[in-house]
Design a protein around this motif. Sequence first.
Motif, PDB file in Angstrom:
ATOM      1  N   LYS A 105     -24.461 -30.352  13.366  1.00  0.00           N
ATOM      2  CA  LYS A 105     -25.681 -29.713  12.876  1.00  0.00           C
ATOM      3  C   LYS A 105     -25.528 -29.530  11.379  1.00  0.00           C
ATOM      4  O   LYS A 105     -24.585 -28.884  10.922  1.00  0.00           O
ATOM      5  CB  LYS A 105     -25.911 -28.363  13.565  1.00  0.00           C
ATOM      6  N   GLU A 106     -26.454 -30.140  10.642  1.00  0.00           N
ATOM      7  CA  GLU A 106     -26.396 -30.146   9.181  1.00  0.00           C
ATOM      8  C   GLU A 106     -25.039 -30.655   8.707  1.00  0.00           C
ATOM      9  O   GLU A 106     -24.456 -30.145   7.750  1.00  0.00           O
ATOM     10  CB  GLU A 106     -26.694 -28.753   8.621  1.00  0.00           C
ATOM     11  N   ASN A 122     -35.338 -27.687  14.787  1.00  0.00           N
ATOM     12  CA  ASN A 122     -34.230 -28.171  13.974  1.00  0.00           C
ATOM     13  C   ASN A 122     -33.533 -29.310  14.700  1.00  0.00           C
ATOM     14  O   ASN A 122     -33.585 -29.411  15.931  1.00  0.00           O
ATOM     15  CB  ASN A 122     -33.251 -27.037  13.653  1.00  0.00           C
ATOM     16  N   ASN A 178     -30.375 -38.602  16.958  1.00  0.00           N
ATOM     17  CA  ASN A 178     -30.782 -37.210  16.732  1.00  0.00           C
ATOM     18  C   ASN A 178     -31.563 -36.658  17.920  1.00  0.00           C
ATOM     19  O   ASN A 178     -32.280 -37.388  18.614  1.00  0.00           O
ATOM     20  CB  ASN A 178     -31.640 -37.089  15.472  1.00  0.00           C
TER      21      ASN A 178
END
Length: 742
Positions: A105-106, A122, A178
């Motif tokens: 995540k990120e 997100n 994703n």
Amino acid sequence: HTILVELELSTPLSYPVEYRYETKDNNTLEDDDYLGVSGTVTFQPKELRKFIPITIIGDTDDENNESFVFKAQNDKDKNQTTITIIDDDTEVVVPDPVANISILKEGVEQSNFEIIEENIDNNITVRVSLSSPITKTGTLHYELKPIIPLNNSYNSMVKTPINGDLTFEIGERSKEFNITIIGDMINEYDNNFTIEFSNPVNLKFDNAQNSKDITVMIKDDDPLPVIGFMKSRYDTTEGQQYQIMLQLSSESYKTVEANITLNPKSSAEDSPDMDIDDFNLSTYHITIPFSNNINHNTMYILDINISSNPDNSNGEEAIFDINTTKNVTTIDTNNSTTIVIYEQNQNMLGNAFISLNNSSLGNGLWSSDGTPMGTLLFKDFMHNENTSNPRYITRVGDNSLYFVADNIDYNSELYITDGNENNITRLYEFNNSSMIHNLIDVDGKLYFIVSDMENYKAYIWSSEGTVETTHQLLELSGAAALEPTNNFWVNIGKTLYFSANNNGTGEDDIELYKLDTLTDTLSLVKDIKVGSEGSYPENFVVYGTTLYFTANGSKEIWQTNGTTIGIEMVMTARDNGINEMIVSNDILYYAMNGYPESRLEGLNLLDGTPYNVISYDDGGNISAMGDVNGHLIYVYASSSNYKFVRVDIATAIDLEPIQGYPYPTKVFNGFYFYAINGSVYSIDGINPSTLLRVGENDNENITFINDTYNHQLFFKVGEYGINNQSLFVTDGIPMNTVELLH
């Protein structure tokens, strides 16, 4: 090593000849399996052979035989041959790489596959990494498999569909895809879903199986909803089953529980405390279950039974508190509510009735005797955050109150009550394309208009207070002038006068009609403007038994006593049409606004004396006329100033200037009430007084109430766009202006 490609002519030539040559890949790879060549070669006279060297690149890889093409050609001759490279290596077994899976995540790897939900959508990244570079093209299939705990669906967690195939080319070591996690602000259980990886080709899993699952946990980070009472106070009578409304501040995907406890007390010092036995329970346990549908539960109705007790005093109170809770929390501002219990059959018809929207106390029809304790919610039709919008509250005779309210389908309904909250009768339900308006009392009988907005028709109805006597009397063919205003609809001596089109000659043929309420007979008073256009009677003013009105573009004043021969034109206005008329001190005043001047004139109705009161040439307008203690009061508004003006017969006297145009205005009990910039004022014909300073802006919506009590005026204050109103009462004196509901 190097090979030689031989080029040979079939016969010797007596002249030179040139050939172009080149190599082309077949199932080989130039500069990997061989070194490609290209160029030209020349055979001299009588020369038969030429040799072209080509380098073959050797390796130790076990692979299939490979080939490439050699071409030689000129303008007259084309030749090619296929050269095959024979593999001479033995097979070397290279183990398939192992696929390892991680969640990012990120860009940061998440331990134990746990993700924080967040309030907005997100993305997370699923990465498949190989233990070593792949030597042959490999593939892998993936697909989401939901785990559905506690009636939750993974459709509420991720955006679907999520499935596909990953392809690893030779030498690649990782692939990614994703998944969008749907964020929200709803408190819920932690959710999870499974990604299934299957059908590996030229790679493998560490579990030596043909598939592998990973479970991703979405951790909820939303706060608990707040539970509270929808209103801070309920008013009811003894001997009733009553409903108390509780509501969650937001949806919840958890089952909510709470305990409600009863704390009786008395609001009167000399009355006994209320007994817990007056209620069916002293503790109530409520459960708001989660339901997996579009409209999740946010509301709970608590039914309580209140016994009849002849010893109880009027106005006793009981307080309900929220204490023990599960999956929910409380705040101090709405975790308790008060029930005020009154004696049975208490009649409130002597009070003022008001339509009020107040999110904490109730949306509906209220009753007030002008005191905070005597201001009660009379009827809440919706029992939720919506409002039934009670309107056109009209008293008929001494014992009946009619009003219009909306039901849950937004259809208008006509109601009647005798002032007892248990005696409210629905007389008729109209469809949502019908507008009910102009309710009027004629000798103890209700008359009103129903406008059909779809079919452009109007109907006159009447009611004597029962379902059976509520019915349509007449259908009018044109509804152009039947608008919800009393300027077109007045009662004089049991005769209703109004403007309408009822002869079918055209939508614009508006004339004056009358309805004899003794026989319910409709007739045309006079066709003032013969033809299809109509005279458009308006600005109705009643003086004794005579009706005054304007016609023909409001440039003429007419009078009538209702008979065919008793109607005549009184005068013709000069220049501009008449905008407004009023009778004050036996004088009919009329205002004419426009260019080149605005004028106020009058006509003495006793002796016929005309008055030229005042004229203005600065482009301003005369409006909002009212009769205050026998004096005409009006507003003059121009681009440079606003002011009130008082008229003594034919003399206009300027009062104090005002800071803006007053709206709304109302004349009542010897005062002219008005509002400017969020504040309420009164004027007695001499000096203005500030009754209530709400705010210094135009964002405060102030409404004066038509229904009154004991010479007191009620008015509502609320911010535009906010469904929450406060209620005030005044007799025109600042110190007697009181807030009843906040």
